[in-house]
Design an enzyme around this catalytic site. Structure first.
Site, mmCIF file in Angstrom:
data_model
loop_
_atom_site.group_PDB
_atom_site.id
_atom_site.type_symbol
_atom_site.label_atom_id
_atom_site.label_comp_id
_atom_site.label_asym_id
_atom_site.label_seq_id
_atom_site.Cartn_x
_atom_site.Cartn_y
_atom_site.Cartn_z
ATOM 1 N N GLY A 152 0.826 -1.188 0.000
ATOM 2 C CA GLY A 152 0.000 0.000 0.000
ATOM 3 C C GLY A 152 0.865 1.243 0.000
ATOM 4 N N ALA A 153 0.221 2.399 -0.099
ATOM 5 C CA ALA A 153 0.966 3.653 -0.125
ATOM 6 C C ALA A 153 1.663 3.904 1.208
ATOM 7 C CB ALA A 153 0.028 4.807 -0.452
ATOM 8 N N ASP A 191 -9.468 6.148 -3.635
ATOM 9 C CA ASP A 191 -8.687 5.301 -4.542
ATOM 10 C C ASP A 191 -9.438 4.004 -4.823
ATOM 11 O OD1 ASP A 191 -6.595 4.588 -6.172
ATOM 12 O OD2 ASP A 191 -5.264 3.974 -4.547
#
Length: 319
Positions: A36-37, A145
């Site tokens: 993930g980010a 997102d």
């Protein structure tokens, strides 16, 4: 065990044990699940069974996700994201990493599920997704997102669940995270302000992505390019008007888009009358096509039954 920031998901081998600094719970890593980010997600095992552990780079961004999951748990009527189990820190000796533990969702990636089933499943799963988005929007958030990578189909019965909530943003603010293909700003069709229509645009793009798994880049006129793609694919044609409205931001909210999707699914399920041919020809065709008609009616019956179950679950908030 050193947890490197470079190639993080590959630097934590199976068997590594993470022990919480404050709650002292132990989690044995089985394998990486994704990146993930704000960190990496691993499948792990604890005394209560299998869980998903997300290890972050710094506490502030990870706590933002934790707060979102906590708020999800308070949204009445459904579980929007994975259930939050534990929040703690992991001291590796070299440094301390924040992490949180959530429910491990076992299922099939959205696109893989759709591609292995009749095209009607695109509409069925989108109806589910829009019901969840409505609950999220009414709670004051947008997913941000929204893309197939962050969606999983669990079951039976098949149900869409959300995975990575790192892009979830309070309505009215700027979108925190986005992926170009699903971002209306990239296609020149709106701003990156967090509002329900931003998520609905992404839903339309998920439908397009289901038909075109390899995706494609924007050319001159984004809207014309997308609608040409819709008109050129048989699985998307029944939803042409719905997709057009979502791309243009014409829906006031998820319920109106969901209502239109339900209408289109009903039209697809309704058998169409035959056109004018002679009586003898009709009898011959009926005899020749009898096995085929049985298959079509069976398919229609099963699809209708599945759709009824989906509506029932969401109508009464069962999950």
């Amino acid at each position: 065990m050193t947890y490197s920031l470079k190639n993080r998901a590959h630097s934590l081998p199976a068997g590594t044990v993470i022990r919480g600094k404050w709650h002292h719970c132990r989690y044995r890593i089985i394998r990486p699940l994704g990146r993930g980010a704000n960190g990496d997600v691993f499948l792990a095992e604890c005394v209560n069974g299998r869980v998903a552990v997300k290890i972050g780079r710094e506490s502030l961004s990870l706590m933002s996700e934790v707060n979102v999951l906590r708020k999800f748990s308070k949204v009445q009527g459904n579980v929007l994201g994975p259930s939050l189990i534990d929040v703690d820190d992991w001291n590796t000796g070299a440094r301390t990493f924040p992490f949180y533990v959530m429910e491990y969702l076992k299922g099939v990636p959205l696109l893989s599920f759709i591609q292995s089933r009749p095209s009607e499943w695109i509409g069925i799963l989108v109806v589910q997704l829009l019901a969840d988005l409505d609950r999220l929007h009414r709670a004051g958030w947008v997913f941000g997102d929204l893309k197939p990578d962050n969606l999983l189909v669990t079951g039976p019965p098949p149900r869409v669940r959300w995975l990575d909530v790192g892009g979830t943003t309070v309505i009215g603010r700027s979108i925190k995270e986005y992926t170009e293909f699903f971002d209306r700003g990239y296609w020149g069709l709106g701003s990156r302000k967090a509002e329900p229509s931003y998520d609905l645009f992404a839903v339309a793009m998920i439908m397009i992505n289901a038909a075109y798994p390899k995706r494609f880049n924007k050319k001159k006129d984004g809207y014309s390019q997308l609608m040409n793609a819709v008109k050129s694919h048989r699985s998307l044609k029944p939803y042409q008007r719905v997709i057009a409205f979502a791309l243009q931001g014409k829906y006031a909210g998820a319920p109106s888009m969901r209502q239109d999707m339900v209408k289109r699914l009903h039209v697809r399920e309704t058998p169409q009358p035959s056109t004018g041919v002679g009586a003898g020809t009709k009898r011959a065709q009926a005899s020749a096509n009898k096995p085929k008609k049985r298959r079509e009616w069976t398919k229609t019956l099963m699809l209708g039954l599945t759709l009824f179950i989906v509506y029932f679950l969401y109508l009464f908030g069962i999950h």
